[in-house]
Design an enzyme around this catalytic site. Sequence first.
Site, PDB file in Angstrom:
ATOM      1  N   LYS A  39       0.817  -1.215   0.000  1.00  0.00           N
ATOM      2  CA  LYS A  39       0.000   0.000   0.000  1.00  0.00           C
ATOM      3  C   LYS A  39       0.860   1.279   0.000  1.00  0.00           C
ATOM      4  O   LYS A  39       2.070   1.224   0.142  1.00  0.00           O
ATOM      5  CB  LYS A  39      -0.962  -0.012   1.194  1.00  0.00           C
ATOM      6  CG  LYS A  39      -1.964  -1.172   1.139  1.00  0.00           C
ATOM      7  CD  LYS A  39      -2.861  -1.084  -0.085  1.00  0.00           C
ATOM      8  CE  LYS A  39      -4.051  -2.021  -0.033  1.00  0.00           C
ATOM      9  NZ  LYS A  39      -3.759  -3.420  -0.381  1.00  0.00           N
TER      10      LYS A  39
HETATM   11  C1  LIG Z   1      -9.862  -2.769  -1.496  1.00  0.00           C
HETATM   12  C2  LIG Z   1      -9.228  -3.482  -0.336  1.00  0.00           C
HETATM   13  N1  LIG Z   1      -9.880  -3.551   0.834  1.00  0.00           N
HETATM   14  C3  LIG Z   1      -9.359  -4.171   1.895  1.00  0.00           C
HETATM   15  C4  LIG Z   1      -8.123  -4.778   1.839  1.00  0.00           C
HETATM   16  C5  LIG Z   1      -7.590  -5.476   3.050  1.00  0.00           C
HETATM   17  O1  LIG Z   1      -6.463  -4.852   3.559  1.00  0.00           O
HETATM   18  P1  LIG Z   1      -5.544  -5.569   4.658  1.00  0.00           P
HETATM   19  O2  LIG Z   1      -4.619  -6.489   3.931  1.00  0.00           O
HETATM   20  O3  LIG Z   1      -4.826  -4.448   5.343  1.00  0.00           O
HETATM   21  O4  LIG Z   1      -6.442  -6.296   5.584  1.00  0.00           O
HETATM   22  C6  LIG Z   1      -7.390  -4.723   0.657  1.00  0.00           C
HETATM   23  C7  LIG Z   1      -6.065  -5.359   0.591  1.00  0.00           C
HETATM   24  O5  LIG Z   1      -5.443  -5.536  -0.402  1.00  0.00           O
HETATM   25  C8  LIG Z   1      -7.954  -4.070  -0.473  1.00  0.00           C
HETATM   26  O6  LIG Z   1      -7.296  -4.008  -1.638  1.00  0.00           O
END
Ligand SMILES: Cc1ncc(COP(=O)(O)O)c(C=O)c1O
Length: 390
Positions: free
Chosen positions: A188
């Site tokens: 990210k």
């Molecule tokens: C659109 C979206 N929402 C939620 C997430 C979940 O993030 P995390 O890996 O921090 O739980 C991601 C992860 O790639 C994502 O791309």
Amino acid sequence: MTTSSIQVQVPFHRADLGEDEVKAVSEVIRSGWLTMGAKTFEFEREFAAYIGSKHAIAVSSCTAALHLALEAVGLARGDEVLVPTTTFTATAEVVTYFGAKPVFVDIDPATLNIDPRDAERKVTSRTKVIIPVHLAGVPCEMTEIAELAAQHHLHVIEDAAHALPSSYEGRRIGTLSELTAFSFYATKTLTTAEGGMITTDNEQHAKRLQMMRLHGISRDAWKRYSAEGSWFYEVQEPGYKYNFTDLQAALGLVQLAKCDRMTVAREQIAARYSSAFRSFGCFEVPTVSSDRTSSWHLYILRLHLDQLRIDRNRFIRELAERGLGTSVHFIPLHLQPAYQREYGYKSGDLPVAEREYNRSLSLPIYSGMRDEEIEHVIWAVCDVATKWSR
Ligand SMILES: Cc1ncc(COP(=O)(O)O)c(C=O)c1O
């Protein structure tokens, strides 16, 4: 194709980390306090100030952030939640934790984000929440979504995993709705390896989130092993083990200080890509309307398949042969076996998302990209287009 060009390998992502991060993490290790503590709270304060929200609550992932946000608004068994089908499974899986149903919504082809008109068609008496996802960092139609939510008494929880920093009509994403969830996952725009943040202006939500992220124990639970802490605690609710750590916060503080610089670097890469690709009839380059800004977390290139003699998958293989790491964001969730099995979705149900999925690919875009890597991406994409255009 020239051999020298092929020797360059461009990974899809490489985190922009340096000696400052190493130093900050080392200091936390030397301090003897690794888990949630003063550094985490400092990171929360800095993050809230950067976004412009009253509160920021750090948690172990964006998935945890979305789960806790749904818990805070009281999602219950049998409720329905509107989710764009073009997103990562995390956005929908958290809904199922409650025995509630993710209802998939088609996307607007202009932004690849949730289509508010299709969302409205899918509202029922059981709909409780809408989760707009700012795909690639491009903000959703937040005015229309807020109006829809007000009309049908829905909670708005934004999935801003891609949207740090993005803005809508001059306001940062993270200040617009009741609750917003960010991700600090390794790929990210700000990374703490794993991690997430919830922003809100709502005092009651903030208190609930702070308690539920650490076992539902009263607010100072994190202190119970520290010098000034007490062994006594009360469990107010059975909560979750979703807390952040000071090790992650040390990384986050350094990354946050670089956030604007990293964003400018991604903006510049996007501008270079678009000016090189725009002249090809086989490409549709990503655009952002003038009332909003994108974090440029992703650069999603769309193919005009009628202008090419190969499909998207072959296009990706051709780029791989030229040393490029690419990805696809996202395989629509209604095409995934788990959601088809549980809710009866099938291919053809959300036609815009399916069409856009079949012609999309994501190119490398990150602040640590070297000039020769950017040039190599441009060369590879143009080379494949030249070879396979009709
Ligand atoms: C659109 C979206 N929402 C939620 C997430 C979940 O993030 P995390 O890996 O921090 O739980 C991601 C992860 O790639 C994502 O791309």
